[in-house]
Design an enzyme around this catalytic site. Structure first.
Site, short mmCIF file in Angstrom:
data_model
loop_
_atom_site.label_atom_id
_atom_site.label_comp_id
_atom_site.label_asym_id
_atom_site.label_seq_id
_atom_site.Cartn_x
_atom_site.Cartn_y
_atom_site.Cartn_z
N GLY A 175 0.80 -1.22 0.00
CA GLY A 175 0.00 0.00 0.00
C GLY A 175 0.84 1.27 0.00
N GLY A 176 2.05 1.16 -0.54
CA GLY A 176 2.88 2.34 -0.66
C GLY A 176 3.66 2.68 0.60
CE LYS A 180 16.90 -0.29 -14.59
NZ LYS A 180 17.85 0.68 -14.04
CG HIS A 202 0.16 0.39 -10.24
ND1 HIS A 202 0.81 0.25 -9.04
CD2 HIS A 202 -0.88 -0.47 -10.21
CE1 HIS A 202 0.18 -0.65 -8.32
NE2 HIS A 202 -0.84 -1.09 -9.00
CE LYS A 261 -3.28 0.35 -6.78
NZ LYS A 261 -3.86 -0.96 -6.47
CD GLU A 296 1.80 -4.82 -3.47
OE1 GLU A 296 2.89 -4.60 -2.92
OE2 GLU A 296 0.73 -4.40 -3.04
CG ASN A 349 -2.83 -6.05 -3.65
OD1 ASN A 349 -2.00 -5.94 -2.76
ND2 ASN A 349 -2.86 -5.27 -4.71
NE ARG A 353 -5.66 -5.60 0.08
CZ ARG A 353 -5.52 -4.63 -0.81
NH1 ARG A 353 -6.54 -4.27 -1.55
NH2 ARG A 353 -4.36 -4.03 -1.00
NE ARG A 363 -8.37 4.23 -4.48
CZ ARG A 363 -7.58 3.34 -3.89
NH1 ARG A 363 -7.07 3.61 -2.69
NH2 ARG A 363 -7.28 2.20 -4.49
#
Lengths: 447, 70
Positions: free
Chosen positions: A163-164, A200, A207, A236, A287, A289, A291, A337
């Protein structure tokens, strides 16, 4: 399934209640003292207080959640996103207590939650990964040596992060030297493990993620991609489908690769495979996720499917409702968002929504956990609402977004609505040619 | 007497200074967590820390005095 406890809050709790109601399933909500007046508490069939506002005393209190679920005779727990949704220990505890965990197996959550194991698993399955250390780096010397081989800039990341949070970009050896210890310390404090690794840094990256779904009979399908390149602080802000930039060939490649990733871990339930895509359309696994994603409505709008319904069906042992060939998409959808934050500094801005209203037609879907008069408290994530616009094509969707944000009235706190009002007229966004550094570069230009 | 106040509601995560310390303008004196984000609190002026009004773990509201500068 007859009764589901929702181990979450706000908009996602409401979202799950909506589907449960349509399926004739009763819902049990839980709330902290800070959330007692929120709509989801009233909407659920029953609701129970779980503690004080801080997450450790409420939404992360796994034993309390399970106790309520058992006492109230729930069949299953839906974790939503965030909180305990990717906590393998919690999933295991739920299952050991004779309840159904609506999500993948604890083993999958564990493997994908550890970024180093996830990387290795994907590499083995033939999924391309970002050039990097492969495993964790055990010393600063090793990190410096590896970064020299890979080439700067590099990303230093916490193995348990997501999540950053827990990642930092290092421009050169000096930056790596100064960031190494603090990143480890943060990783330890936030994720309980001080393991870090190096990747890298991909410049001008996009994304793009692929929604996947698997069932317990070994079937797996993809539900197309979402482009989530508009971010701030690696989080995001805007997501859309289809991606406005991807060639048809790259798109098919991404779907195929995402399915390989799903099959590599015998994936069951809803999952998302995140990729980083460079300007040449080379893509790398970022990655997985394990969920339901915040941005799942984008996929629901273009496919006409209910992902929460699928999650519940698959969790009770049903087969996936559709085959790959039966899943189609139509038109375009974009999600914005709306955050309680300063539109320039992006700093949080908790407060009470003294005014919160809009005019919207039926092509706008609004998923929000708040109503006018509710407080957006400092204890949880700053997201106020998700605004999902759609149309036959991207331009139509953007036109209704402009109309929505023009009519949106939000007072009592600072929100990022002004960012969207600007974004919706900017060439880089309109042309679809933006990368993850877009919002930051706009901000810099404005200064 | 001058004060450093909280720019937003949140929880005090870390305090980097104590009474008697000299602080420079722009120096990070505290870390506040709000909405899952760490927000550094910077000294708005230089001076000597007269009193730290909060403890780690305290919840503060917007405008609350965090540090008194002499």
């Amino acid at each position: 399934m007859q009764r589901i406890l929702i181990a979450n809050r706000g908009e996602i709790a409401l979202r799950i209640i909506r589907t449960c109601r349509a399926m004739g399933i009763e819902t049990i909500a839980v709330f902290s003292d800070a959330d007692k007046d929120l709509p989801y508490v009233k909407e659920a069939d029953t609701a129970f207080r779980i503690g004080e506002p801080p997450v450790q005393k409420s939404y992360l209190n796994s034993s309390m959640l399970i106790e309520i679920a058992k006492r109230e005779k729930a069949d299953a727990i839906h974790p939503g996103y965030g909180f305990l949704s990717e906590n393998a220990g919690f999933a295991r505890e739920v299952i050991e207590n004779g309840l159904i965990f609506i999500g993948p197996s604890p083993k999958t959550i564990e493997a994908m939650g550890d970024k180093i194991i996830a990387r290795k698993t994907m590499e083995k399955a033939g999924v391309p990964v970002v050039p990097g250390s492969g495993g964790g780096v055990s010393s600063l010397e090793e990190a410096v040596l590896l970064a020299g081989e890979i080439g700067y800039p590099v990303m230093l990341k916490a193995s348990g992060g997501g999540g950053g949070i827990g990642m930092v970009r290092c421009e050169n050896e000096q930056a790596l030297n100064s960031q190494y210890q603090s990143t480890k310390a943060r990783a330890k404090a936030y994720f309980g493990s001080e393991d870090v690794f190096i990747e890298k840094y991909i410049a001008d990256a996009r994304h793009i993620e692929v929604q996947i779904f698997g069932d317990s009979e070994g079937n797996a399908v993809h539900l197309f991609e979402r482009d989530c390149s508009i971010q701030r602080r690696h989080q995001k802000v805007v997501e859309e489908a289809p991606s406005p930039s991807l060639s048809a060939e790259a798109r098919e490649n991404l779907y195929r690769t995402a399915l390989s990733a799903a099959k590599a871990v015998d994936y069951v339930n809803a999952g998302t495979v995140e990729f980083i895509v460079d300007s040449e359309e080379n893509f790398y696994f970022l990655e997985m996720n394990t969920r339901l994603q915040v941005e799942h409505p984008v996929t629901e709008v273009i496919t006409g499917l209910d992902l929460v319904e699928w999650q519940i069906l698959v969790a009770q042992g049903d087969k996936l409702p559709l085959t790959q060939e039966e899943i189609t998409r139509k038109g375009a959808a974009v999600e914005f968002r709306l955050y309680a934050e300063d539109p320039v500094s992006f700093f949080p801005s908790p407060g009470t929504l003294s005014e919160f209203r809009w005019e919207a037609d039926d092509v706008v879907r609004i998923d929000t956990g708040y109503r006018e008069g509710n407080a957006v408290t400092p204890f949880y994530d700053p997201m106020i609402a998700k605004i999902i616009v759609s149309g036959d094509d991207r331009n139509e969707a953007i036109a209704s977004a402009r109309q929505f944000f023009q009519g949106l009235k939000i007072e009592g706190l600072k929100s990022n609505a002004p960012v969207f009002r600007e974004l919706l007229h900017e060439e880089a966004f309109l042309s679809g040619k933006y990368s993850t550094s877009y919002l930051n570069s706009v901000k810099k230009a404005a200064k | 007497m001058k004060t450093i106040t909280a720019a937003m509601a949140g929880t005090v995560l870390n305090i980097m200074v104590s009474t008697g310390d000299e602080v420079a303008e722009g120096q990070e004196v505290m870390m506040i967590e709000s909405m899952k984000m760490e927000i550094p609190v910077e000294g708005a002026m230089s001076g000597k820390v007269g009193e730290v009004k909060v403890n780690i773990g305290d919840f503060v509201n917007e405008g609350d005095v965090l540090i008194v500068i002499e």
